[in-house]
Design a protein around this motif. Structure first.
Motif, PDB file in Angstrom:
ATOM      1  N   SER A  27     -22.852  21.324  -2.286  1.00  0.00           N
ATOM      2  CA  SER A  27     -24.348  21.848  -2.437  1.00  0.00           C
ATOM      3  C   SER A  27     -24.709  21.166  -3.421  1.00  0.00           C
ATOM      4  O   SER A  27     -24.383  20.913  -4.574  1.00  0.00           O
ATOM      5  N   ASN A  28     -26.035  20.701  -3.341  1.00  0.00           N
ATOM      6  CA  ASN A  28     -26.904  19.894  -4.231  1.00  0.00           C
ATOM      7  C   ASN A  28     -27.920  20.955  -4.830  1.00  0.00           C
ATOM      8  O   ASN A  28     -28.312  20.454  -5.847  1.00  0.00           O
ATOM      9  N   ASN A  29     -28.189  22.114  -4.379  1.00  0.00           N
ATOM     10  CA  ASN A  29     -29.121  22.887  -4.776  1.00  0.00           C
ATOM     11  C   ASN A  29     -28.827  24.314  -4.824  1.00  0.00           C
ATOM     12  O   ASN A  29     -29.477  25.116  -4.396  1.00  0.00           O
ATOM     13  N   LEU A  30     -27.590  24.605  -5.419  1.00  0.00           N
ATOM     14  CA  LEU A  30     -27.365  26.052  -5.578  1.00  0.00           C
ATOM     15  C   LEU A  30     -27.949  26.645  -6.822  1.00  0.00           C
ATOM     16  O   LEU A  30     -28.562  26.270  -7.851  1.00  0.00           O
ATOM     17  N   THR A  31     -28.394  28.061  -6.429  1.00  0.00           N
ATOM     18  CA  THR A  31     -29.079  28.943  -7.518  1.00  0.00           C
ATOM     19  C   THR A  31     -27.984  29.219  -8.515  1.00  0.00           C
ATOM     20  O   THR A  31     -26.697  29.164  -8.239  1.00  0.00           O
ATOM     21  N   GLN A  34     -26.017  31.851  -7.089  1.00  0.00           N
ATOM     22  CA  GLN A  34     -24.774  31.354  -6.095  1.00  0.00           C
ATOM     23  C   GLN A  34     -23.657  30.928  -6.753  1.00  0.00           C
ATOM     24  O   GLN A  34     -22.683  31.248  -6.443  1.00  0.00           O
TER      25      GLN A  34
END
Length: 58
Positions: A27-31, A34
């Motif tokens: 994943s490149n855009n985890l919050t 997350q």
């Protein structure tokens, strides 16, 4: 018989851990939430694995 159940459970937890690690790594855009949740889940699984390995030794 008991060791077989422990081995199966250990294998299950390892698969779960690998799934979480793969999710994080792919994943490149985890919050932030997350990442924190994934870390908590990994920590819980690690404690369970440790307990199972100790139980297996005894």
């Amino acid at each position: 018989m008991e060791d077989d159940k422990i081995d199966k459970t250990i294998s299950y937890y390892i698969v779960k851990m690998n799934g979480i690690v793969n999710f994080i790594n792919s994943s490149n855009n985890l919050t932030v939430e997350q990442i924190i949740q994934s870390g908590k889940e990994l920590s819980i699984l690690e404690y369970k694995l440790t307990a199972l390995e100790v139980a297996k030794e005894n």
